[in-house]
Design a protein around this motif. Structure first.
Motif, PDB file in Angstrom:
ATOM      1  N   GLY A   8       0.823  -1.274   0.132  1.00 10.51           N
ATOM      2  CA  GLY A   8       0.003   0.010  -0.224  1.00 10.51           C
ATOM      3  C   GLY A   8       0.914   1.290   0.042  1.00 10.51           C
ATOM      4  O   GLY A   8       0.046   2.416  -0.052  1.00 10.51           O
ATOM      5  N   ILE A   9       2.096   1.069   0.053  1.00 13.83           N
ATOM      6  CA  ILE A   9       3.106   2.358  -0.130  1.00 13.83           C
ATOM      7  C   ILE A   9       3.507   2.573  -1.509  1.00 13.83           C
ATOM      8  O   ILE A   9       4.341   1.691  -2.160  1.00 13.83           O
ATOM      9  CB  ILE A   9       4.205   2.229   0.882  1.00 13.83           C
ATOM     10  N   GLU A  10       3.008   3.746  -2.064  1.00 10.91           N
ATOM     11  CA  GLU A  10       3.475   3.840  -3.491  1.00 10.91           C
ATOM     12  C   GLU A  10       4.507   4.610  -3.675  1.00 10.91           C
ATOM     13  O   GLU A  10       4.710   5.667  -3.122  1.00 10.91           O
ATOM     14  CB  GLU A  10       2.085   4.424  -4.374  1.00 10.91           C
ATOM     15  N   ILE A  11       5.598   4.437  -4.441  1.00 11.86           N
ATOM     16  CA  ILE A  11       6.840   4.938  -4.641  1.00 11.86           C
ATOM     17  C   ILE A  11       7.082   5.419  -6.262  1.00 11.86           C
ATOM     18  O   ILE A  11       6.909   4.738  -7.094  1.00 11.86           O
ATOM     19  CB  ILE A  11       8.177   4.366  -4.149  1.00 11.86           C
ATOM     20  N   THR A  12       6.941   6.659  -6.376  1.00 13.70           N
ATOM     21  CA  THR A  12       7.138   7.315  -7.566  1.00 13.70           C
ATOM     22  C   THR A  12       8.683   7.929  -7.663  1.00 13.70           C
ATOM     23  O   THR A  12       8.755   8.753  -7.012  1.00 13.70           O
ATOM     24  CB  THR A  12       6.043   8.244  -7.855  1.00 13.70           C
ATOM     25  N   VAL A  13       9.121   7.837  -8.953  1.00 14.13           N
ATOM     26  CA  VAL A  13      10.664   8.554  -8.928  1.00 14.13           C
ATOM     27  C   VAL A  13      10.510   9.184 -10.468  1.00 14.13           C
ATOM     28  O   VAL A  13      10.127   8.491 -11.386  1.00 14.13           O
ATOM     29  CB  VAL A  13      11.697   7.366  -8.795  1.00 14.13           C
ATOM     30  N   ARG A  14      11.016  10.653 -10.428  1.00 10.35           N
ATOM     31  CA  ARG A  14      11.240  11.144 -11.670  1.00 10.35           C
ATOM     32  C   ARG A  14      12.666  11.627 -11.775  1.00 10.35           C
ATOM     33  O   ARG A  14      13.241  12.532 -11.160  1.00 10.35           O
ATOM     34  CB  ARG A  14      10.129  12.293 -11.778  1.00 10.35           C
ATOM     35  N   PRO A  15      13.537  11.013 -12.818  1.00  2.85           N
ATOM     36  CA  PRO A  15      14.912  11.398 -12.601  1.00  2.85           C
ATOM     37  C   PRO A  15      15.081  12.474 -13.527  1.00  2.85           C
ATOM     38  O   PRO A  15      14.200  12.530 -14.575  1.00  2.85           O
ATOM     39  CB  PRO A  15      15.768  10.048 -13.136  1.00  2.85           C
ATOM     40  N   GLU A  16      16.225  13.436 -13.538  1.00  7.12           N
ATOM     41  CA  GLU A  16      16.320  14.299 -14.503  1.00  7.12           C
ATOM     42  C   GLU A  16      17.739  14.818 -14.477  1.00  7.12           C
ATOM     43  O   GLU A  16      18.401  15.000 -13.470  1.00  7.12           O
ATOM     44  CB  GLU A  16      15.638  15.609 -13.952  1.00  7.12           C
ATOM     45  N   PHE A  17      18.336  14.729 -15.830  1.00 10.53           N
ATOM     46  CA  PHE A  17      19.703  14.962 -15.860  1.00 10.53           C
ATOM     47  C   PHE A  17      20.282  16.517 -15.774  1.00 10.53           C
ATOM     48  O   PHE A  17      19.284  17.369 -16.095  1.00 10.53           O
ATOM     49  CB  PHE A  17      20.228  14.581 -17.341  1.00 10.53           C
ATOM     50  N   LEU A  18      21.167  16.975 -14.981  1.00 12.35           N
ATOM     51  CA  LEU A  18      21.533  18.271 -14.663  1.00 12.35           C
ATOM     52  C   LEU A  18      22.678  18.444 -15.438  1.00 12.35           C
ATOM     53  O   LEU A  18      23.739  18.360 -15.034  1.00 12.35           O
ATOM     54  CB  LEU A  18      21.500  18.479 -13.217  1.00 12.35           C
ATOM     55  N   GLU A  19      22.511  19.207 -16.746  1.00 15.51           N
ATOM     56  CA  GLU A  19      23.854  19.347 -17.400  1.00 15.51           C
ATOM     57  C   GLU A  19      24.677  20.489 -16.513  1.00 15.51           C
ATOM     58  O   GLU A  19      25.831  20.226 -16.704  1.00 15.51           O
ATOM     59  CB  GLU A  19      23.383  20.241 -18.825  1.00 15.51           C
ATOM     60  N   GLU A  20      24.107  21.312 -15.973  1.00 15.70           N
ATOM     61  CA  GLU A  20      24.898  22.530 -15.229  1.00 15.70           C
ATOM     62  C   GLU A  20      25.722  22.151 -13.888  1.00 15.70           C
ATOM     63  O   GLU A  20      26.624  22.464 -13.737  1.00 15.70           O
ATOM     64  CB  GLU A  20      24.020  23.520 -14.902  1.00 15.70           C
ATOM     65  N   GLU A  21      25.280  20.791 -13.525  1.00 17.23           N
ATOM     66  CA  GLU A  21      26.033  20.028 -12.452  1.00 17.23           C
ATOM     67  C   GLU A  21      27.214  19.135 -13.016  1.00 17.23           C
ATOM     68  O   GLU A  21      27.766  18.333 -12.085  1.00 17.23           O
ATOM     69  CB  GLU A  21      25.056  19.378 -11.752  1.00 17.23           C
ATOM     70  N   SER A  22      26.939  18.910 -14.388  1.00 20.50           N
ATOM     71  CA  SER A  22      27.960  17.820 -14.946  1.00 20.50           C
ATOM     72  C   SER A  22      29.124  18.388 -15.412  1.00 20.50           C
ATOM     73  O   SER A  22      29.247  19.805 -16.000  1.00 20.50           O
ATOM     74  CB  SER A  22      26.979  17.076 -15.937  1.00 20.50           C
ATOM     75  N   ALA A  23      30.151  17.664 -15.763  1.00 17.73           N
ATOM     76  CA  ALA A  23      31.457  17.804 -16.126  1.00 17.73           C
ATOM     77  C   ALA A  23      32.009  16.802 -16.886  1.00 17.73           C
ATOM     78  O   ALA A  23      32.613  15.907 -16.466  1.00 17.73           O
ATOM     79  CB  ALA A  23      32.402  18.237 -15.125  1.00 17.73           C
ATOM     80  N   ARG A  24      31.694  16.651 -18.230  1.00 16.68           N
ATOM     81  CA  ARG A  24      31.986  15.383 -19.128  1.00 16.68           C
ATOM     82  C   ARG A  24      33.468  15.194 -19.182  1.00 16.68           C
ATOM     83  O   ARG A  24      33.860  14.169 -19.065  1.00 16.68           O
ATOM     84  CB  ARG A  24      31.382  15.745 -20.255  1.00 16.68           C
ATOM     85  N   GLU A  25      34.251  16.513 -19.384  1.00 12.83           N
ATOM     86  CA  GLU A  25      35.571  16.194 -19.380  1.00 12.83           C
ATOM     87  C   GLU A  25      36.274  15.729 -18.151  1.00 12.83           C
ATOM     88  O   GLU A  25      37.309  15.112 -17.837  1.00 12.83           O
ATOM     89  CB  GLU A  25      36.325  17.490 -19.770  1.00 12.83           C
ATOM     90  N   GLN A  26      35.547  15.923 -17.054  1.00 10.06           N
ATOM     91  CA  GLN A  26      36.116  15.270 -15.700  1.00 10.06           C
ATOM     92  C   GLN A  26      35.417  13.773 -15.231  1.00 10.06           C
ATOM     93  O   GLN A  26      35.560  13.367 -14.115  1.00 10.06           O
ATOM     94  CB  GLN A  26      35.696  16.285 -14.752  1.00 10.06           C
ATOM     95  N   LEU A  27      34.685  13.416 -16.358  1.00 12.21           N
ATOM     96  CA  LEU A  27      33.920  12.017 -16.201  1.00 12.21           C
ATOM     97  C   LEU A  27      32.958  12.350 -14.978  1.00 12.21           C
ATOM     98  O   LEU A  27      32.853  11.541 -13.919  1.00 12.21           O
ATOM     99  CB  LEU A  27      34.784  10.808 -15.894  1.00 12.21           C
ATOM    100  N   ARG A  28      31.989  13.327 -15.322  1.00  7.89           N
ATOM    101  CA  ARG A  28      30.822  13.386 -14.029  1.00  7.89           C
ATOM    102  C   ARG A  28      29.749  13.869 -14.658  1.00  7.89           C
ATOM    103  O   ARG A  28      29.563  14.852 -15.315  1.00  7.89           O
ATOM    104  CB  ARG A  28      31.598  14.627 -12.992  1.00  7.89           C
ATOM    105  N   TRP A  29      28.827  13.040 -14.386  1.00  2.00           N
ATOM    106  CA  TRP A  29      27.370  13.352 -15.086  1.00  2.00           C
ATOM    107  C   TRP A  29      26.328  13.128 -13.852  1.00  2.00           C
ATOM    108  O   TRP A  29      26.576  12.412 -12.865  1.00  2.00           O
ATOM    109  CB  TRP A  29      26.997  12.176 -16.033  1.00  2.00           C
ATOM    110  N   PHE A  30      25.457  14.328 -13.435  1.00  2.00           N
ATOM    111  CA  PHE A  30      24.826  14.314 -12.490  1.00  2.00           C
ATOM    112  C   PHE A  30      23.464  14.476 -12.595  1.00  2.00           C
ATOM    113  O   PHE A  30      22.945  15.075 -13.506  1.00  2.00           O
ATOM    114  CB  PHE A  30      25.232  15.630 -12.012  1.00  2.00           C
ATOM    115  N   TRP A  31      22.626  13.503 -11.899  1.00  5.82           N
ATOM    116  CA  TRP A  31      21.094  13.479 -11.975  1.00  5.82           C
ATOM    117  C   TRP A  31      20.324  13.879 -10.628  1.00  5.82           C
ATOM    118  O   TRP A  31      21.146  13.555  -9.823  1.00  5.82           O
ATOM    119  CB  TRP A  31      20.661  12.045 -12.432  1.00  5.82           C
TER     120      TRP A  31
END
Length: 130
Positions: A8-31
């Motif tokens: 009876g406990i409903e869990i809903t998740v909505r992920p979102e990529f955050l480009e401004e928090e990511s640094a591809r050249e440093q191998l960091r992707w942030f959601w």
């Protein structure tokens, strides 16, 4: 959006990529991910602890556990819901997450509310759940 109901406990998740928090050249992707916990049962529950299993695209696994979420242990009566947003950095451009919450009942017993598996993908990328 990803959704799962357990006891009876409903869990809903909505992920979102955050480009401004990511640094591809440093191998960091942030959601960021927003979680909604809705109590559709007839019992009052308190979120006691959390467990996450995070897997990056290379198959590397990180497990995270602890008390509550974002410093809170919300109490949810029948029909109540609680929403929070948190984040997850990866060293690859995609990954997956799933887990569970331990919910304490008024009588001292507890139950496990499953968090559905969800995909962390770059915008426009094909979603893959392994």
């Amino acid at each position: 959006m990803y959704r799962q109901t357990t006891h009876g406990i409903e869990i809903t998740v909505r992920p979102e990529f955050l480009e401004e928090e990511s640094a591809r050249e440093q191998l960091r992707w942030f959601w960021a991910y927003t979680v909604i916990i809705a109590n559709h049962s007839e019992r009052t529950v308190q979120l006691e602890s959390r467990y996450w299993r995070i897997t990056n695209a290379a198959g590397e696994v990180e497990e995270v556990s602890g008390l509550g979420v974002i410093g809170e242990q919300p109490v949810l009566g029948p029909g109540d819901s609680f929403q929070y947003t948190s984040g997850c950095p990866l060293n690859t451009a995609s990954g997956t997450m799933f887990g569970h919450f331990i919910m304490r009942l008024n009588d001292g017993n507890s139950l496990v509310a499953k968090i559905p598996p969800f995909s962390l993908d770059l915008p426009g990328a094909k979603r893959v759940l392994n």
